[in-house]
Design a protein around this motif. Structure first.
Motif, PDB file in Angstrom:
ATOM      1  N   GLY A 183       0.809  -1.213   0.000  1.00 31.98           N
ATOM      2  CA  GLY A 183       0.000   0.000   0.000  1.00 31.98           C
ATOM      3  C   GLY A 183       0.840   1.259   0.000  1.00 31.98           C
ATOM      4  N   ASP A 184       0.180   2.401   0.257  1.00 28.92           N
ATOM      5  CA  ASP A 184       0.876   3.684   0.258  1.00 28.92           C
ATOM      6  C   ASP A 184       0.499   4.460   1.516  1.00 28.92           C
ATOM      7  N   ASN A 185       1.522   4.984   2.170  1.00 29.15           N
ATOM      8  CA  ASN A 185       1.306   5.775   3.380  1.00 29.15           C
ATOM      9  C   ASN A 185       2.634   6.424   3.754  1.00 29.15           C
ATOM     10  N   THR A 186       2.607   7.250   4.785  1.00 27.24           N
ATOM     11  CA  THR A 186       3.851   7.857   5.253  1.00 27.24           C
ATOM     12  C   THR A 186       4.761   6.826   5.900  1.00 27.24           C
ATOM     13  N   ALA A 187       4.186   5.740   6.388  1.00 27.86           N
ATOM     14  CA  ALA A 187       4.958   4.622   6.924  1.00 27.86           C
ATOM     15  C   ALA A 187       4.265   3.340   6.494  1.00 27.86           C
ATOM     16  N   VAL A 188       5.029   2.369   6.009  1.00 30.74           N
ATOM     17  CA  VAL A 188       4.469   1.092   5.563  1.00 30.74           C
ATOM     18  C   VAL A 188       5.296  -0.042   6.149  1.00 30.74           C
ATOM     19  N   SER A 189       4.772  -1.248   6.035  1.00 29.99           N
ATOM     20  CA  SER A 189       5.513  -2.431   6.471  1.00 29.99           C
ATOM     21  C   SER A 189       6.369  -2.898   5.295  1.00 29.99           C
ATOM     22  N   TRP A 190       7.634  -2.494   5.306  1.00 29.91           N
ATOM     23  CA  TRP A 190       8.515  -2.790   4.182  1.00 29.91           C
ATOM     24  C   TRP A 190       8.844  -4.284   4.124  1.00 29.91           C
ATOM     25  N   PRO A 191       8.753  -4.895   2.942  1.00 30.72           N
ATOM     26  CA  PRO A 191       9.081  -6.323   2.822  1.00 30.72           C
ATOM     27  C   PRO A 191      10.556  -6.617   3.087  1.00 30.72           C
ATOM     28  N   VAL A 192      11.443  -5.691   2.675  1.00 32.73           N
ATOM     29  CA  VAL A 192      12.888  -5.885   2.845  1.00 32.73           C
ATOM     30  C   VAL A 192      13.543  -4.539   3.110  1.00 32.73           C
ATOM     31  N   GLY A 193      14.796  -4.581   3.526  1.00 33.59           N
ATOM     32  CA  GLY A 193      15.590  -3.366   3.560  1.00 33.59           C
ATOM     33  C   GLY A 193      15.926  -2.836   4.933  1.00 33.59           C
ATOM     34  N   VAL A 194      16.736  -1.762   4.929  1.00 36.37           N
ATOM     35  CA  VAL A 194      17.137  -1.066   6.141  1.00 36.37           C
ATOM     36  C   VAL A 194      16.597   0.356   6.082  1.00 36.37           C
ATOM     37  N   GLY A 195      16.326   0.946   7.248  1.00 38.05           N
ATOM     38  CA  GLY A 195      15.692   2.249   7.295  1.00 38.05           C
ATOM     39  C   GLY A 195      16.635   3.354   7.714  1.00 38.05           C
ATOM     40  N   GLY A 196      16.534   4.503   7.048  1.00 37.23           N
ATOM     41  CA  GLY A 196      17.280   5.697   7.409  1.00 37.23           C
ATOM     42  C   GLY A 196      16.321   6.816   7.765  1.00 37.23           C
ATOM     43  N   LYS A 197      16.703   7.666   8.702  1.00 39.12           N
ATOM     44  CA  LYS A 197      15.843   8.745   9.156  1.00 39.12           C
ATOM     45  C   LYS A 197      16.013   9.969   8.267  1.00 39.12           C
ATOM     46  N   GLY A 198      14.915  10.400   7.674  1.00 45.12           N
ATOM     47  CA  GLY A 198      14.948  11.571   6.814  1.00 45.12           C
ATOM     48  C   GLY A 198      15.576  11.272   5.460  1.00 45.12           C
ATOM     49  N   ASN A 199      15.403  12.233   4.531  1.00 46.51           N
ATOM     50  CA  ASN A 199      16.081  12.113   3.244  1.00 46.51           C
ATOM     51  C   ASN A 199      17.587  12.013   3.437  1.00 46.51           C
ATOM     52  N   ALA A 200      18.105  12.781   4.409  1.00 49.02           N
ATOM     53  CA  ALA A 200      19.546  12.769   4.659  1.00 49.02           C
ATOM     54  C   ALA A 200      20.006  11.400   5.145  1.00 49.02           C
ATOM     55  N   GLY A 201      19.197  10.746   5.970  1.00 46.59           N
ATOM     56  CA  GLY A 201      19.555   9.427   6.475  1.00 46.59           C
ATOM     57  C   GLY A 201      19.585   8.376   5.381  1.00 46.59           C
ATOM     58  N   VAL A 202      18.595   8.421   4.484  1.00 46.94           N
ATOM     59  CA  VAL A 202      18.577   7.481   3.354  1.00 46.94           C
ATOM     60  C   VAL A 202      19.786   7.725   2.456  1.00 46.94           C
ATOM     61  N   ALA A 203      20.060   9.002   2.153  1.00 49.57           N
ATOM     62  CA  ALA A 203      21.211   9.331   1.307  1.00 49.57           C
ATOM     63  C   ALA A 203      22.501   8.820   1.938  1.00 49.57           C
ATOM     64  N   ALA A 204      22.649   8.989   3.253  1.00 45.91           N
ATOM     65  CA  ALA A 204      23.870   8.561   3.939  1.00 45.91           C
ATOM     66  C   ALA A 204      24.041   7.050   3.880  1.00 45.91           C
ATOM     67  N   TYR A 205      22.954   6.304   4.104  1.00 48.16           N
ATOM     68  CA  TYR A 205      23.030   4.844   4.016  1.00 48.16           C
ATOM     69  C   TYR A 205      23.445   4.389   2.619  1.00 48.16           C
ATOM     70  N   VAL A 206      22.813   4.988   1.604  1.00 54.95           N
ATOM     71  CA  VAL A 206      23.126   4.586   0.230  1.00 54.95           C
ATOM     72  C   VAL A 206      24.590   4.876  -0.080  1.00 54.95           C
ATOM     73  N   GLN A 207      25.089   6.006   0.380  1.00 55.38           N
ATOM     74  CA  GLN A 207      26.484   6.361   0.119  1.00 55.38           C
ATOM     75  C   GLN A 207      27.459   5.416   0.824  1.00 55.38           C
ATOM     76  N   ARG A 208      27.061   4.883   1.962  1.00 59.66           N
ATOM     77  CA  ARG A 208      27.952   4.039   2.754  1.00 59.66           C
ATOM     78  C   ARG A 208      27.924   2.564   2.346  1.00 59.66           C
TER      79      ARG A 208
END
Length: 339
Positions: A183-208
Motif C-alpha cells: 500500500g501507500d502511506n507515510t509509513a508502511v511495512s517494508w518487505p525488505v531493507g534497512v531504514g534511514g531517518k529523513g532524506n539525509a539518512g537514506v542518502a547517507a546509508y546509500v552512500q555508505r
C-alpha cells in the motif's frame, strides 16, 4: 546532507500557542524533502526581515503530529491531508513548491543518470524479488551497461515520511501486487531493507553501503553527487530528474478542481513528466491567535512571490508555483484564515 545557516535550529521545541511566534521567531516542523530550499529561504528571509524560522526537519509524520498538538506555528508535509481530516483538526493546507523524488544507487562503476528504472523493476527490488544488480529485469532496461554480480541492499525511510508516501503511492499505481501487499502511506511495512531517518539518512546509508538503492528528494542526490537513476514514465519515455521534467508533471496540477489543494502528482501523463513528482504542503491552524498566522503568512507570501525566492527554488530544482495558483492560495487564506 549538511545542515547550514543560522536561520534553522533543529531539535524538539515545546511551545504553547502564545509562544509560536515570539521575538521575531517562527517555529515550524515537518518534512525533510523541502529542507534544502526552505533552509535557503529562511536564511534569506532572516537577512531581509530579521525574522528567524526555527524548523525541525523531522519528517512529514512528525510535522503533522506537531501542528495537531499546537506546538509549532506551521508544519510541512509531502503528503496532503484529505479535507475531512483538515476540518476535524481545524487545519488548512496549501502547496509551497513541486518536488521530485528519485532513486539513488551505490553501484561500482555506475555514474549519475547511467541506470534506467521502470515501475516494475523498482517494485521488484522493493518487494525483495530482484536481489542482484545483474538481474535480467535490470539488464533488459540497461543494455550496454556493465552490471556487477552484486547483492542489492534496499534502503527506505524509518520515520513517517511524505517522501515515502509519494514513492509508495507511485509503486501502488504501477503494481497491483504492491498495492495489495504494502500500500501507500507515510509509513508502511517494508518487505525488505534497512531504514534511514529523513532524506539525509537514506542518502547517507546509500552512500555508505555498496550495492544500495534508496529514494530521496532530488536536491539531496544533486548536492551529495549521488548516482541517481532515470525513469520510464507513464508515456513510456525515458526521463531524467530535473527541473524540466518536474515542471512537466506539475503542468497537470489544476488545483481549481480540488478542495483544500488535495492532489497527488505521481505517474502523471506526458512525454516529459517525471513519474515520482509531488507538491509539498504547508499546514497551519485556524484556531490560533491571528498574530501567529500573520507571521507565517508574511513568510509564505514572500517565498511564493518574491523573485529571489523563486530563483532560489529553481537553483535547487524545485518548481515554483505559477501565479494563478498563488492567487488561488491567497484567496484561500482570506476564506479560511481571515487574512
Amino acid at each position: 546532507m549538511k545542515t547550514k545557516g543560522v536561520a534553522f535550529v533543529l531539535g524538539v521545541m515545546s511551545l504553547g500557542v502564545a509562544g509560536l511566534v515570539q521575538a521575531e521567531t517562527i517555529s515550524a516542523a515537518g518534512g525533510t524533502a523541502i529542507y534544502p530550499v526552505l533552509s535557503k529561504w529562511a536564511e534569506t528571509y532572516q537577512q531581509k526581515t530579521g525574522t528567524m524560522v526555527n524548523y525541525q526537519a523531522i519528517g512529514s509524520g512528525g510535522g503533522i503530529a506537531q501542528i495537531k498538538a499546537k506546538t509549532v506555528a506551521f508544519a510541512n508535509s509531502d503528503m496532503p491531508l484529505k479535507p475531512e481530516y483538515l476540518n476535524k483538526d481545524h487545519l488548512v493546507q496549501f502547496p509551497a513548491v513541486i518536488i521530485g523524488i528519485t532513486p539513488v544507487v551505490n553501484v561500482p562503476g555506475i555514474k549519475p543518470g547511467e541506470l534506467t528504472f521502470n515501475g516494475t523493476v523498482l517494485t521488484g527490488i522493493y518487494l525483495g524479488k530482484i536481489k542482484k544488480w545483474n538481474d535480467a529485469a535490470i539488464a533488459d532496461l540497461n543494455k550496454g551497461v556493465k552490471l556487477p554480480d552484486m547483492n542489492i541492499t534496499v534502503v527506505h525511510r524509518s520515520d513517517g515520511s511524505g517522501t515515502t508516501f509519494n514513492f509508495t503511492n507511485y509503486l501502488a499505481k504501477v503494481s497491483p501486487e504492491w498495492k495489495q501487499r504494502v500500500g501507500d502511506n507515510t509509513a508502511v511495512s517494508w518487505p525488505v531493507g534497512v531504514g534511514g531517518k529523513g532524506n539525509a539518512g537514506v542518502a547517507a546509508y546509500v552512500q555508505r553501503i555498496p550495492g544500495a538503492i534508496g529514494y530521496v528528494e532530488y536536491a539531496y542526490a544533486k548536492e551529495n553527487h549521488m548516482a541517481y537513476g532515470k525513469m520510464i514514465n507513464a508515456a513510456g519515455k525515458v526521463v531524467a530528474p530535473d527541473l524540466a521534467t518536474f515542471q512537466a508533471a506539475a503542468a497537470n496540477a489544476d488545483f481549481t478542481k480540488v478542495e483544500d489543494f488535495y492532489m497527488i502528482l505521481t505517474n502523471q501523463p506526458g512525454a516529459q513528466s517525471w513519474p515520482i513528482s509531488a507538491a509539498t504542503y504547508i499546514l497551519m491552524r485556524q484556531d490560533v491567535d491571528k498574530t501567529v498566522n500573520a507571521g507565517v503568512l508574511k513568510f509564505a507570501r514572500w517565498f511564493l512571490t518574491a523573485p529571489q525566492a523563486q530563483a532560489e527554488a529553481r537553483s535547487l530544482d524545485y518548481v515554483p508555483l505559477p501565479k494563478t495558483t498563488v492567487t488561488q492560495i491567497e484567496a484561500y487564506w482570506k476564506r479560511n484564515l481571515g487574512q
